[in-house]
Design an enzyme around this catalytic site. Structure first.
Site, PDB file in Angstrom:
ATOM      1  N   PHE A 122     -67.569 -14.488 -15.203  1.00 15.51           N
ATOM      2  CA  PHE A 122     -68.227 -13.602 -14.541  1.00 15.51           C
ATOM      3  C   PHE A 122     -67.495 -12.183 -14.520  1.00 15.51           C
ATOM      4  O   PHE A 122     -66.236 -12.191 -14.239  1.00 15.51           O
ATOM      5  CB  PHE A 122     -68.113 -14.187 -13.085  1.00 15.51           C
ATOM      6  CG  PHE A 122     -68.926 -13.542 -11.943  1.00 15.51           C
ATOM      7  CD1 PHE A 122     -70.266 -13.569 -11.932  1.00 15.51           C
ATOM      8  CD2 PHE A 122     -68.120 -12.951 -11.071  1.00 15.51           C
ATOM      9  CE1 PHE A 122     -71.136 -13.146 -10.959  1.00 15.51           C
ATOM     10  CE2 PHE A 122     -68.713 -12.263 -10.089  1.00 15.51           C
ATOM     11  CZ  PHE A 122     -70.096 -12.524  -9.785  1.00 15.51           C
ATOM     12  N   ALA A 123     -68.256 -11.091 -14.909  1.00 19.80           N
ATOM     13  CA  ALA A 123     -67.358  -9.911 -15.030  1.00 19.80           C
ATOM     14  C   ALA A 123     -67.962  -8.859 -14.200  1.00 19.80           C
ATOM     15  O   ALA A 123     -69.013  -8.197 -14.417  1.00 19.80           O
ATOM     16  CB  ALA A 123     -67.726  -9.361 -16.395  1.00 19.80           C
ATOM     17  N   ALA A 129     -62.815  -1.102  -8.528  1.00 15.39           N
ATOM     18  CA  ALA A 129     -63.829  -1.766  -7.912  1.00 15.39           C
ATOM     19  C   ALA A 129     -63.514  -3.224  -7.697  1.00 15.39           C
ATOM     20  O   ALA A 129     -63.680  -3.940  -8.790  1.00 15.39           O
ATOM     21  CB  ALA A 129     -65.174  -1.701  -8.546  1.00 15.39           C
ATOM     22  N   ARG A 242     -67.526 -19.899  -3.494  1.00 15.34           N
ATOM     23  CA  ARG A 242     -66.491 -19.605  -2.771  1.00 15.34           C
ATOM     24  C   ARG A 242     -66.053 -20.797  -2.107  1.00 15.34           C
ATOM     25  O   ARG A 242     -64.900 -21.253  -2.030  1.00 15.34           O
ATOM     26  CB  ARG A 242     -66.617 -18.720  -1.541  1.00 15.34           C
ATOM     27  CG  ARG A 242     -66.252 -17.051  -2.110  1.00 15.34           C
ATOM     28  CD  ARG A 242     -66.740 -16.157  -1.103  1.00 15.34           C
ATOM     29  NE  ARG A 242     -66.409 -14.794  -1.821  1.00 15.34           N
ATOM     30  CZ  ARG A 242     -67.222 -13.671  -1.233  1.00 15.34           C
ATOM     31  NH1 ARG A 242     -68.023 -13.817  -0.614  1.00 15.34           N
ATOM     32  NH2 ARG A 242     -66.671 -12.649  -2.221  1.00 15.34           N
ATOM     33  N   ARG A 267     -34.572 -38.219  -1.033  1.00 17.09           N
ATOM     34  CA  ARG A 267     -33.314 -37.325  -0.860  1.00 17.09           C
ATOM     35  C   ARG A 267     -32.656 -37.962   0.178  1.00 17.09           C
ATOM     36  O   ARG A 267     -33.123 -38.024   1.505  1.00 17.09           O
ATOM     37  CB  ARG A 267     -33.869 -35.847  -0.749  1.00 17.09           C
ATOM     38  CG  ARG A 267     -32.841 -34.986  -0.179  1.00 17.09           C
ATOM     39  CD  ARG A 267     -31.908 -34.750  -1.470  1.00 17.09           C
ATOM     40  NE  ARG A 267     -31.094 -33.574  -1.126  1.00 17.09           N
ATOM     41  CZ  ARG A 267     -29.986 -33.341  -1.881  1.00 17.09           C
ATOM     42  NH1 ARG A 267     -29.644 -34.067  -2.803  1.00 17.09           N
ATOM     43  NH2 ARG A 267     -29.427 -32.131  -1.678  1.00 17.09           N
ATOM     44  N   GLN A 278     -36.434 -35.619  12.320  1.00 16.33           N
ATOM     45  CA  GLN A 278     -37.572 -34.915  13.032  1.00 16.33           C
ATOM     46  C   GLN A 278     -38.011 -33.591  12.453  1.00 16.33           C
ATOM     47  O   GLN A 278     -39.392 -33.253  12.308  1.00 16.33           O
ATOM     48  CB  GLN A 278     -37.392 -34.935  14.587  1.00 16.33           C
ATOM     49  CG  GLN A 278     -38.670 -34.577  15.295  1.00 16.33           C
ATOM     50  CD  GLN A 278     -38.286 -34.421  16.652  1.00 16.33           C
ATOM     51  OE1 GLN A 278     -37.787 -33.536  17.349  1.00 16.33           O
ATOM     52  NE2 GLN A 278     -38.912 -35.350  17.369  1.00 16.33           N
ATOM     53  N   GLY A 340     -32.982 -26.305  -2.406  1.00 17.15           N
ATOM     54  CA  GLY A 340     -32.736 -25.749  -3.582  1.00 17.15           C
ATOM     55  C   GLY A 340     -33.492 -26.165  -4.769  1.00 17.15           C
ATOM     56  O   GLY A 340     -33.908 -25.318  -5.725  1.00 17.15           O
ATOM     57  N   GLU A 363     -62.098 -13.770  -5.850  1.00 15.31           N
ATOM     58  CA  GLU A 363     -63.427 -13.972  -5.485  1.00 15.31           C
ATOM     59  C   GLU A 363     -63.439 -13.586  -4.049  1.00 15.31           C
ATOM     60  O   GLU A 363     -64.097 -13.733  -3.272  1.00 15.31           O
ATOM     61  CB  GLU A 363     -63.465 -15.159  -5.727  1.00 15.31           C
ATOM     62  CG  GLU A 363     -63.941 -15.782  -6.924  1.00 15.31           C
ATOM     63  CD  GLU A 363     -64.770 -16.937  -7.242  1.00 15.31           C
ATOM     64  OE1 GLU A 363     -65.741 -17.233  -6.345  1.00 15.31           O
ATOM     65  OE2 GLU A 363     -64.597 -17.797  -7.925  1.00 15.31           O
TER      66      GLU A 363
END
Length: 389
Positions: A122-123, A129, A242, A267, A278, A340, A363
């Protein structure tokens, strides 16, 4: 949670999930690192008939709608939205033809797109613009039984990989937005070439390129609909596509949540799995709540959109805004849960966070979507005959 999917919809979901698990996950990091278009996976999707989900059976498709497409896109996005975007972008390119093409155009092009033999794109976007579609400069001039296109399109998803392009160009500049028209341009047409391939923050497996038209001559029967219908075609296409952007967000959020919960269960800190704390539980709970809420909106919205409602633009914008914002938040929180490790490329969540950002931009930016929603609300309440005060 049961979303009342039909047996066929569940089959589509399961098939897409299998491809995501077996074919996409093992290579997603490599595709991202190498910025490589996922052609082998596109072939798998073609062999599975998933490119034809939303295309009528008479043109070689499965005859489904927006909901079926969203179900498949969500599962692909759960593994990698770079790959899922490459798949979904072909549908975006096909919608102008599906909605406004002649029967001859549909027979020629939709059959090829449905089979996956050729991808579409789709272009519309140009350097000046983006959100303002009416500002496009690419022109198309009638010359006998041909049109001649001149201009450059920017940031075109699947650019250089697709062979069928739905291109918006100005045919009568004096009419403003009503002077725009859509055309079908094919790879190999004289005067049509590809410019720069973009290097991006995320969705790096998806190709994003410039399209260049220099006296590009195409047959006059490549006009979609009629002259002056281009802006309408673009807006109607976005209404259809969409919710699919929303499903990309849902799948991405779910994939990040999957990894965050799995990591939190394994972990150990202070002698306990961190999921027992918590603070982590609340993060994961909020991630799960928002992901599920986004999924509910997308599924309900897609079902509703398949009825061609009058307020399609508002619902489509809601789907896109909410689910993409959720994806950005959930992927960011997933990085935080992993700490990390989340920041390192050894783990997929840093890629997911990078990928998520584009969902709030392409979009139609989320700011523009909120404008659409607000404008539609103004119209709706203006038509009401009663007061709430």
């Amino acid at each position: 949670m049961n979303y009342f999917l039909s047996e066929e919809q569940e089959m589509i979901r399961d098939l897409a999930e299998q491809i995501a698990t077996e074919r996409i996950r093992p290579v997603r990091a490599e595709l991202d690192e190498r910025e490589e278009f996922p052609w082998e996976i596109m072939k798998d999707l073609a062999q599975s008939d998933l490119f034809g989900i939303y295309i009528p059976e008479e043109y070689g498709g499965l005859g489904g709608g927006i909901l079926e497409n969203c179900v498949a896109v969500e599962q692909l996005a759960r593994a990698c939205i770079g790959v899922a975007t490459s798949f979904a972008a072909s549908g975006l390119g096909a919608y102008p033809l599906l909605l406004f093409g002649s029967d001859e155009q549909k027979q020629t092009y939709l059959t090829q797109i449905a089979s996956g033999r050729r991808l579409a794109a789709f272009a519309v976007t140009e350097s000046g613009a983006g959100s303002d579609v009416s500002a496009i400069q690419t022109s198309a001039r009638r010359d006998g039984d041909h049109y001649v296109l001149n201009g450059t399109k920017q940031w075109i998803t699947n650019g250089g990989e697709s062979e069928i392009y739905s291109v918006l160009a100005i045919t009568d500049r004096s009419k403003g937005p009503r002077g725009a028209s859509f055309f079908i341009v094919e790879t190999g047409d004289p005067g049509f070439s590809f410019g720069k391939k973009e290097t991006k923050l995320g969705i790096r497996a998806s190709a994003t390129r410039e399209l260049v038209f220099q006296d590009c001559r195409i047959p006059a029967d490549r006009l979609i609909g009629r002259e002056g219908l281009g802006f309408v075609i673009a807006m109607k296409t976005f209404d259809k596509s969409r919710p699919g952007i929303g499903s990309l967000g849902v799948g991405l959020a779910q994939g990040a949540l999957d990894l965050a919960v799995e990591y939190a269960r394994k972990r150990v800190q202070f002698g306990k799995p961190i999921i027992s704390f918590q603070a982590i539980q609340h993060k994961l709970a909020n991630m799960a709540i928002k992901t599920e809420a986004a999924r509910a909106l997308i599924y309900a919205g897609a079902r509703y959109m398949d009825t061609d409602p009058a307020d399609a633009s508002k619902i489509a914008a809601m789907c896109k805004v909410f689910a993409s914002d959720v994806a950005m938040e959930v992927t960011t929180e997933a990085v935080q849960v992993l700490g990390g490790y989340g920041y390192m490329r050894d783990y997929p969540v840093e890629k997911m966070m990078r990928d998520a950002k584009i969902l709030q931009i392409y979009e139609g930016t989320n700011e523009i979507q909120r404008n659409i929603i607000g404008q539609e609300l103004n119209k709706e309440y203006g038509r009401l005959k009663r007061s709430f005060f």
